[in-house]
Design a protein around this motif. Sequence first.
Motif, short mmCIF file in Angstrom:
data_model
loop_
_atom_site.label_atom_id
_atom_site.label_comp_id
_atom_site.label_asym_id
_atom_site.label_seq_id
_atom_site.Cartn_x
_atom_site.Cartn_y
_atom_site.Cartn_z
N SER A 20 -1.89 9.70 -8.76
CA SER A 20 -2.88 9.02 -9.59
C SER A 20 -2.98 7.59 -9.11
CB SER A 20 -2.49 9.06 -11.07
OG SER A 20 -1.31 8.29 -11.28
N LEU A 21 -4.11 6.97 -9.39
CA LEU A 21 -4.29 5.56 -9.05
C LEU A 21 -3.94 4.70 -10.26
CD1 LEU A 21 -7.62 5.80 -7.06
CD2 LEU A 21 -5.37 5.26 -6.12
N GLY A 22 -3.17 3.67 -10.03
CA GLY A 22 -2.78 2.79 -11.12
C GLY A 22 -3.91 1.86 -11.51
N THR A 23 -3.70 1.14 -12.58
CA THR A 23 -4.64 0.13 -13.06
C THR A 23 -3.89 -1.19 -13.26
OG1 THR A 23 -4.24 0.58 -15.41
CG2 THR A 23 -5.94 1.92 -14.31
N ILE A 24 -4.64 -2.26 -13.40
CA ILE A 24 -4.01 -3.56 -13.64
C ILE A 24 -3.22 -3.54 -14.94
CG2 ILE A 24 -4.50 -5.97 -14.26
CD1 ILE A 24 -6.68 -5.96 -12.11
N ILE B 244 -9.66 10.80 -3.26
CA ILE B 244 -8.48 10.07 -2.79
C ILE B 244 -7.21 10.86 -3.13
CG2 ILE B 244 -7.07 8.00 -3.15
CD1 ILE B 244 -9.65 6.44 -3.66
N CYS B 245 -7.12 11.27 -4.37
CA CYS B 245 -5.92 11.98 -4.82
C CYS B 245 -5.76 13.32 -4.09
CB CYS B 245 -5.96 12.19 -6.33
SG CYS B 245 -5.90 10.64 -7.27
N ALA B 246 -6.87 14.01 -3.86
CA ALA B 246 -6.81 15.34 -3.28
C ALA B 246 -6.45 15.33 -1.81
CB ALA B 246 -8.15 16.06 -3.48
N ASN B 247 -6.76 14.25 -1.10
CA ASN B 247 -6.62 14.25 0.35
C ASN B 247 -5.57 13.31 0.90
OD1 ASN B 247 -8.96 16.02 1.59
ND2 ASN B 247 -9.80 14.95 -0.18
N TYR B 248 -5.01 12.45 0.07
CA TYR B 248 -4.09 11.43 0.58
C TYR B 248 -2.76 11.39 -0.17
CZ TYR B 248 -8.05 9.94 3.33
OH TYR B 248 -9.10 9.92 4.23
N GLU C 109 0.82 -1.23 0.00
CA GLU C 109 0.00 0.00 0.00
C GLU C 109 0.85 1.27 0.00
OE1 GLU C 109 -3.09 -0.11 3.02
OE2 GLU C 109 -3.72 -2.09 2.38
N SER C 110 1.93 1.23 -0.74
CA SER C 110 2.78 2.42 -0.87
C SER C 110 2.86 2.93 -2.30
CB SER C 110 4.20 2.12 -0.36
OG SER C 110 4.78 1.05 -1.08
N MET C 111 2.63 2.07 -3.28
CA MET C 111 2.81 2.47 -4.67
C MET C 111 1.84 3.56 -5.10
SD MET C 111 5.41 0.93 -6.02
CE MET C 111 5.19 0.79 -7.79
N TRP C 112 0.65 3.60 -4.50
CA TRP C 112 -0.32 4.61 -4.91
C TRP C 112 0.14 6.02 -4.55
CZ3 TRP C 112 -5.28 5.37 -1.55
CH2 TRP C 112 -4.99 5.20 -0.20
N HIS C 113 1.10 6.13 -3.65
CA HIS C 113 1.63 7.44 -3.27
C HIS C 113 2.79 7.91 -4.17
CE1 HIS C 113 -0.78 7.79 0.30
NE2 HIS C 113 -0.29 6.68 0.81
N MET C 114 3.31 7.02 -4.98
CA MET C 114 4.52 7.34 -5.74
C MET C 114 4.20 8.26 -6.93
SD MET C 114 6.72 5.75 -3.96
CE MET C 114 6.82 4.37 -2.78
N PRO C 115 4.92 9.38 -7.04
CA PRO C 115 4.69 10.26 -8.19
C PRO C 115 4.95 9.58 -9.53
CG PRO C 115 5.91 11.41 -6.48
CD PRO C 115 5.86 9.97 -6.08
N ASP C 116 5.86 8.61 -9.54
CA ASP C 116 6.19 7.89 -10.78
C ASP C 116 6.38 6.42 -10.43
OD1 ASP C 116 7.28 6.78 -13.08
OD2 ASP C 116 8.54 8.52 -13.52
N ARG C 117 5.31 5.64 -10.56
CA ARG C 117 5.39 4.22 -10.23
C ARG C 117 6.39 3.49 -11.12
NH1 ARG C 117 0.09 5.40 -8.90
NH2 ARG C 117 -0.58 5.37 -11.08
N GLY C 118 6.48 3.92 -12.36
CA GLY C 118 7.43 3.29 -13.27
C GLY C 118 8.86 3.42 -12.78
N GLN C 119 9.19 4.58 -12.23
CA GLN C 119 10.54 4.80 -11.71
C GLN C 119 10.80 3.92 -10.49
OE1 GLN C 119 13.09 6.27 -12.88
NE2 GLN C 119 14.45 6.20 -11.09
N ALA D 60 6.39 -8.49 -4.47
CA ALA D 60 4.96 -8.54 -4.19
C ALA D 60 4.46 -7.11 -3.97
CB ALA D 60 4.67 -9.39 -2.95
N VAL D 61 3.28 -6.82 -4.49
CA VAL D 61 2.68 -5.49 -4.35
C VAL D 61 1.22 -5.65 -3.95
CG1 VAL D 61 2.00 -3.37 -5.55
CG2 VAL D 61 4.20 -4.45 -6.10
N ALA D 62 0.80 -4.89 -2.96
CA ALA D 62 -0.61 -4.73 -2.62
C ALA D 62 -0.91 -3.24 -2.78
CB ALA D 62 -0.89 -5.19 -1.20
N ASP D 63 -1.93 -2.91 -3.56
CA ASP D 63 -2.14 -1.50 -3.88
C ASP D 63 -3.60 -1.18 -4.16
OD1 ASP D 63 -1.25 1.10 -4.27
OD2 ASP D 63 -0.84 0.80 -6.40
N VAL D 64 -3.98 0.02 -3.77
CA VAL D 64 -5.28 0.58 -4.14
C VAL D 64 -5.20 1.01 -5.60
CG1 VAL D 64 -7.00 2.36 -3.64
CG2 VAL D 64 -5.61 1.38 -1.77
#
Length: 276
Positions: free
Chosen positions: A195-199, A187-191, A140-150, A166-170
Amino acid sequence: MTPQQFPAPIDVAGVYDGIGQIYGSAWGPNKHYGYWENDADDSSVEEATDRLTDLMISGIAAQAGQRVLDIGCGIGHPAFRLVRASDVNVVGISVSHVQVAKANELAAEAGLADRATFQFTDAMNMPFPDGSFDAAWAFESMWHMPDRGQVVAETARVLRPGGRLAVADVIERGPVSPAGRAVLDHICANYAVSSLGTIDEYRKVLADNGFVDVEIRDISDNVGRTLDLMADAVETVRDKLVDLVGEEQATSLIDFMRLSAAAPESGYLFLTAVRA
């Protein structure tokens, strides 16, 4: 009902050092979602959050003595469970000085300071040598990353060939209705979520960075009751939340949890992959 929009916190640390502290005081030591087997599962929050941690532990399948990277470690409770279950050495990283200090304090109290250490580190620019970890997870950390690819690229770099991730993510699940978009925007505005990723995004970024044997499960139904239960829990410490953010925003934040729990666009994935 549409969630009211508020200015985003300054950064991720601001979220977890602020409202995250209040949420954690109500929710318990595992500051992440819970996993229930089905609608009839009456497991407690503690049992369900431990079950999700155990799913992550099984996902990396680390062996005794191996070195594991915990990306976005929080205050360390999943890492402590991992150490005890698998007899590994964990290095946790976070951009919150408060979390790092608390995690190291708790590790010492638990007698695990020799096997679980935590440091202030940006996941998009890690100071570790190439191939220096046997496994890694992002809980539950990847959703906070400005650049998940990086972050995935850096994780690939520091993992040895054959190392598991292993990744668990919203995540965002489509199609997205206008009401669902309002929830996702909240979610984006308050946390501190860019952006939220997709499968589909995860599949692409993992393939682009040399990960193979990718397995992705949508476990939204298993974790879905988390936010309703968390809203109930936060209601018990509502006065603390009001003191921090004011009555109007406190109401909005609690309402958002219930709206998000009911929104099919707000999803959750669990994935595993192997560094080629």
